[in-house]
Design a protein around this motif. Structure first.
Motif, short mmCIF file in Angstrom:
data_model
loop_
_atom_site.label_atom_id
_atom_site.label_comp_id
_atom_site.label_asym_id
_atom_site.label_seq_id
_atom_site.Cartn_x
_atom_site.Cartn_y
_atom_site.Cartn_z
N ILE A 99 0.84 -1.20 0.00
CA ILE A 99 0.00 0.00 0.00
C ILE A 99 0.88 1.25 0.00
CG2 ILE A 99 -1.70 1.31 1.32
CD1 ILE A 99 -2.75 -1.44 2.37
N ASP A 100 1.91 1.26 0.83
CA ASP A 100 2.79 2.43 0.93
C ASP A 100 3.53 2.72 -0.38
OD1 ASP A 100 2.05 2.96 3.52
OD2 ASP A 100 3.85 2.08 4.43
N ALA A 101 3.78 1.69 -1.18
CA ALA A 101 4.50 1.89 -2.44
C ALA A 101 3.76 2.83 -3.37
CB ALA A 101 4.75 0.54 -3.13
N GLY A 102 2.45 2.92 -3.23
CA GLY A 102 1.67 3.84 -4.06
C GLY A 102 1.75 5.28 -3.63
N GLN A 103 2.19 5.53 -2.41
CA GLN A 103 2.36 6.88 -1.87
C GLN A 103 1.07 7.70 -1.92
OE1 GLN A 103 5.64 8.63 -3.98
NE2 GLN A 103 7.07 7.05 -3.34
N VAL A 104 -0.06 7.05 -1.60
CA VAL A 104 -1.35 7.74 -1.59
C VAL A 104 -1.98 7.69 -0.21
CG1 VAL A 104 -3.70 7.76 -2.52
CG2 VAL A 104 -1.77 7.31 -4.04
N MET A 105 -2.19 6.50 0.31
CA MET A 105 -2.99 6.33 1.52
C MET A 105 -2.42 7.08 2.72
SD MET A 105 -5.73 4.61 0.85
CE MET A 105 -6.27 4.19 2.50
N ALA A 106 -1.12 7.11 2.88
CA ALA A 106 -0.53 7.75 4.05
C ALA A 106 -0.68 9.26 4.03
CB ALA A 106 0.94 7.38 4.17
N SER A 107 -0.96 9.83 2.87
CA SER A 107 -1.03 11.29 2.74
C SER A 107 -2.43 11.83 2.52
CB SER A 107 -0.15 11.75 1.56
OG SER A 107 1.19 11.35 1.76
N MET A 108 -3.40 10.98 2.30
CA MET A 108 -4.73 11.49 1.97
C MET A 108 -5.50 11.92 3.21
SD MET A 108 -7.02 8.24 0.78
CE MET A 108 -8.50 9.21 0.91
N ALA A 109 -6.36 12.90 3.01
CA ALA A 109 -7.16 13.42 4.11
C ALA A 109 -8.65 13.26 3.86
CB ALA A 109 -6.84 14.90 4.33
N GLY A 110 -9.03 12.71 2.72
CA GLY A 110 -10.44 12.53 2.39
C GLY A 110 -10.97 11.23 2.96
N ILE A 111 -11.97 10.68 2.30
CA ILE A 111 -12.59 9.42 2.71
C ILE A 111 -12.00 8.30 1.87
CG2 ILE A 111 -14.76 8.13 2.87
CD1 ILE A 111 -16.18 10.90 3.03
N ALA A 112 -11.46 7.29 2.53
CA ALA A 112 -10.95 6.10 1.85
C ALA A 112 -12.07 5.07 1.83
CB ALA A 112 -9.74 5.55 2.58
#
Length: 194
Positions: free
Chosen positions: A52-65
């Motif tokens: 998941i971290d390899a995509g560099q998205v989830m750790a930085s997002m502030a919206g709704i996952a």
């Protein structure tokens, strides 16, 4: 790639998922994060946090996952989470098939679908939310179904009993993440981006 990542991390809603794929004969995982307009797809040998971290998205997002109930997603905050209710409905259908005569799976599914209809109607009419009485009633029915699931199956030692208990506990403990779509109309019912 950086522009797509920036669009995803700043988006109000991001759908996330992963699926298995063979790479040189070995299992890898294709991860996806999408708004429907912007999509990032990446492959990684790991399904969990490293992948998941390899995509560099989830750790930085502030919206709704919007995602399934797979636990590694839980660590990513400050994003709010919407558990995919299409996945949950499949689990409730299977629970009803495993325990014929059990009322709680149908009660939970009915509550989800009534809330979905109300949320879809509110969105279609540009309303700020659904009827508070309907929300309270259906949330109560969903919570009651979760409590019954835990009570009825928590002492069962079988694999089915453990799965049903886990489902009931997830519904009970993650009720806000299961029903976010009914409270925050930005949040969709499932993780199928449109």
């Amino acid at each position: 790639m950086d522009q797509v990542r920036d669009a995803l991390t700043s988006a109000p809603v991001v759908h996330a998922d992963e699926s298995g794929l063979r790479v040189a004969g070995k299992l890898h995982w294709v991860h996806v994060a999408t708004t429907g307009k912007h999509t990032l797809v990446w492959a990684h040998p790991r399904r969990g946090r490293a992948g998941i971290d390899a995509g560099q998205v989830m750790a930085s997002m502030a919206g709704i996952a919007v995602r399934d109930a797979w636990a590694p997603y839980d660590i990513y905050t400050p994003a709010a989470h919407q558990l995919c209710c299409a996945h949950l409905l499949r689990e409730l259908t299977a629970a009803g098939e495993r325990v014929p005569g059990a009322v709680w799976p149908g009660q939970a599914a009915d509550a989800l679908l009534r809330l979905k209809t109300a949320a879809d109607t509110a969105r279609a009419h540009a309303a700020s939310g659904i009827d508070p009485d309907l929300l309270a009633e259906q949330t109560g029915l969903f919570r009651q179904a979760a409590l019954v699931a835990v009570k009825d199956h928590q002492h069962e030692k079988s694999k089915t009993g453990r799965k049903l208990t886990a489902l009931g506990r997830r519904m009970r403990d993650r009720i806000d993440d299961c029903l976010r779509f009914a409270v925050d109309l930005r949040s969709p019912f499932d993780n199928n981006a449109r």
